[in-house]
Design an enzyme around this catalytic site. Sequence first.
Site, PDB file in Angstrom:
ATOM      1  N   ARG A 122     -18.069  12.916  33.809  1.00 15.75           N
ATOM      2  CA  ARG A 122     -19.441  12.946  34.345  1.00 15.75           C
ATOM      3  C   ARG A 122     -19.770  11.708  35.189  1.00 15.75           C
ATOM      4  O   ARG A 122     -20.529  11.798  36.150  1.00 15.75           O
ATOM      5  CB  ARG A 122     -20.436  13.154  33.194  1.00 15.75           C
ATOM      6  CG  ARG A 122     -20.236  14.570  32.631  1.00 15.75           C
ATOM      7  CD  ARG A 122     -21.336  15.032  31.753  1.00 15.75           C
ATOM      8  NE  ARG A 122     -21.134  16.448  31.440  1.00 15.75           N
ATOM      9  CZ  ARG A 122     -21.627  17.050  30.371  1.00 15.75           C
ATOM     10  NH1 ARG A 122     -22.357  16.368  29.502  1.00 15.75           N
ATOM     11  NH2 ARG A 122     -21.414  18.335  30.162  1.00 15.75           N
ATOM     12  N   ARG A 142      -7.067   4.145 -14.289  1.00 19.54           N
ATOM     13  CA  ARG A 142      -5.800   4.040 -13.568  1.00 19.54           C
ATOM     14  C   ARG A 142      -5.870   3.027 -12.422  1.00 19.54           C
ATOM     15  O   ARG A 142      -6.944   2.706 -11.926  1.00 19.54           O
ATOM     16  CB  ARG A 142      -5.437   5.402 -12.957  1.00 19.54           C
ATOM     17  CG  ARG A 142      -4.816   6.337 -13.960  1.00 19.54           C
ATOM     18  CD  ARG A 142      -4.591   7.698 -13.331  1.00 19.54           C
ATOM     19  NE  ARG A 142      -3.858   8.565 -14.252  1.00 19.54           N
ATOM     20  CZ  ARG A 142      -3.819   9.877 -14.151  1.00 19.54           C
ATOM     21  NH1 ARG A 142      -4.474  10.503 -13.198  1.00 19.54           N
ATOM     22  NH2 ARG A 142      -3.113  10.579 -15.008  1.00 19.54           N
ATOM     23  N   LYS A 162     -11.693  -9.303 -17.129  1.00 28.03           N
ATOM     24  CA  LYS A 162     -13.135  -9.116 -16.891  1.00 28.03           C
ATOM     25  C   LYS A 162     -13.570  -7.683 -17.222  1.00 28.03           C
ATOM     26  O   LYS A 162     -14.620  -7.224 -16.804  1.00 28.03           O
ATOM     27  CB  LYS A 162     -13.468  -9.444 -15.443  1.00 28.03           C
ATOM     28  CG  LYS A 162     -13.439 -10.935 -15.175  1.00 28.03           C
ATOM     29  CD  LYS A 162     -13.808 -11.248 -13.750  1.00 28.03           C
ATOM     30  CE  LYS A 162     -15.302 -11.184 -13.541  1.00 28.03           C
ATOM     31  NZ  LYS A 162     -15.676 -11.557 -12.165  1.00 28.03           N
ATOM     32  N   ASP A 213      -5.731   2.383  15.435  1.00 32.18           N
ATOM     33  CA  ASP A 213      -5.147   1.154  14.873  1.00 32.18           C
ATOM     34  C   ASP A 213      -5.927  -0.126  15.198  1.00 32.18           C
ATOM     35  O   ASP A 213      -5.758  -1.137  14.517  1.00 32.18           O
ATOM     36  CB  ASP A 213      -3.702   0.973  15.377  1.00 32.18           C
ATOM     37  CG  ASP A 213      -2.796   2.113  14.958  1.00 32.18           C
ATOM     38  OD1 ASP A 213      -3.114   2.787  13.960  1.00 32.18           O
ATOM     39  OD2 ASP A 213      -1.778   2.345  15.639  1.00 32.18           O
ATOM     40  N   GLY A 270     -14.636  -1.637  -1.466  1.00 32.43           N
ATOM     41  CA  GLY A 270     -14.580  -2.572  -2.593  1.00 32.43           C
ATOM     42  C   GLY A 270     -13.222  -2.610  -3.279  1.00 32.43           C
ATOM     43  O   GLY A 270     -13.136  -2.741  -4.507  1.00 32.43           O
TER      44      GLY A 270
END
Length: 323
Positions: free
Chosen positions: A25, A163, A212, A128, A186
């Site tokens: 365009r 897991r 923790k 990438d 996270g």
Amino acid sequence: MKRIALLTSGGDAPGMNACIRAVVRTGIHLDMEVSGILNGYNGMIHGDFVPLKSDSVSNIIQRGGTILRTARSMEFFDREGREKAFKNLQKNKIDGLVVIGGNGTFTGARIFIEEFGTPMVGIPGTIDNDLFGTDYTIGYDTAVNTVMEAVDKIRDTADSHSRLFFVEVMGRDAGFIALRSGIAAGAEDILVPETHTSIDELIQILEHGFRKNKKSGIIIVAEGDDAGGALEVAAKVKEKYQFYDTRVTILGHIQRGGSPTANDRILAGTLGYAAVNALAEGETGVMIGVINKNITYTPFEKAIKHHKNIRSDLLKMARILSS
Ligand code: F6P
């Protein structure tokens, strides 16, 4: 510059269609005739040229992939292939070319300009984000969001089963997808090719999390990491640290598809518009990029040879925020 042609080459990336729309365009706005070349440089060699009008690019801004199709052309590596391609440009009276792609695309363009002098400008289109001379490449933001959404889903099951997941993401030899998606999701750690990966250090991070009271973990592994792919890294960790039940997910080509994000569509439009204007003003041999919101021109040679630095401070931040 009366007639220009446009192609997409290398791995497809979400936002390429939005960029094709912008190039077509803008060209029409500048009174140019625009042709699309199908299947990347292969189409240039085999004469697959199609006229593109304004309505040829209607309703594609939201579509992943590339309507022009793409290829990693082997024939373009040979002088003979490039000569055929040049003859086809002459036959179709093409005055200038816009190529959308990554490293391979711009390497080919650089050689072609040297040999035949055809004016060519490039637009960075690859998930990438591994090109020097632009903050972002078209498709990167969508890929990052795709990975983030996938990892969110993996976390549900990781947490339910207590897991540890190793998730392998694309990027060839660059860690940009891993870094940004890892921060967004996270991840407990992010392994990238730009920095050395120590399995012992990774285990320390996992042990710290366990102390923790973390029940699960996600480690993002960029393909090309020096410790190997996700399967290899998972095996190396398992050898020394058996606490977690581990699983591996290789996200693969899901990262290349899908509707582009708003960021990718806007980037694609901005770069497509700038590229045609650059050609019209006599620029050649440069990749059009955006750095700090400003349009930039970077010689192909520089765009492909220099590696953009990965910010190791962000890797550190990601670890602290997920600890
Ligand atoms: O360059 C894009 C990319 O998806 C890389 O991240 C990956 O290494 C490669 O292409 C995969 O290529 P192919 O689709 O040809 O297997």
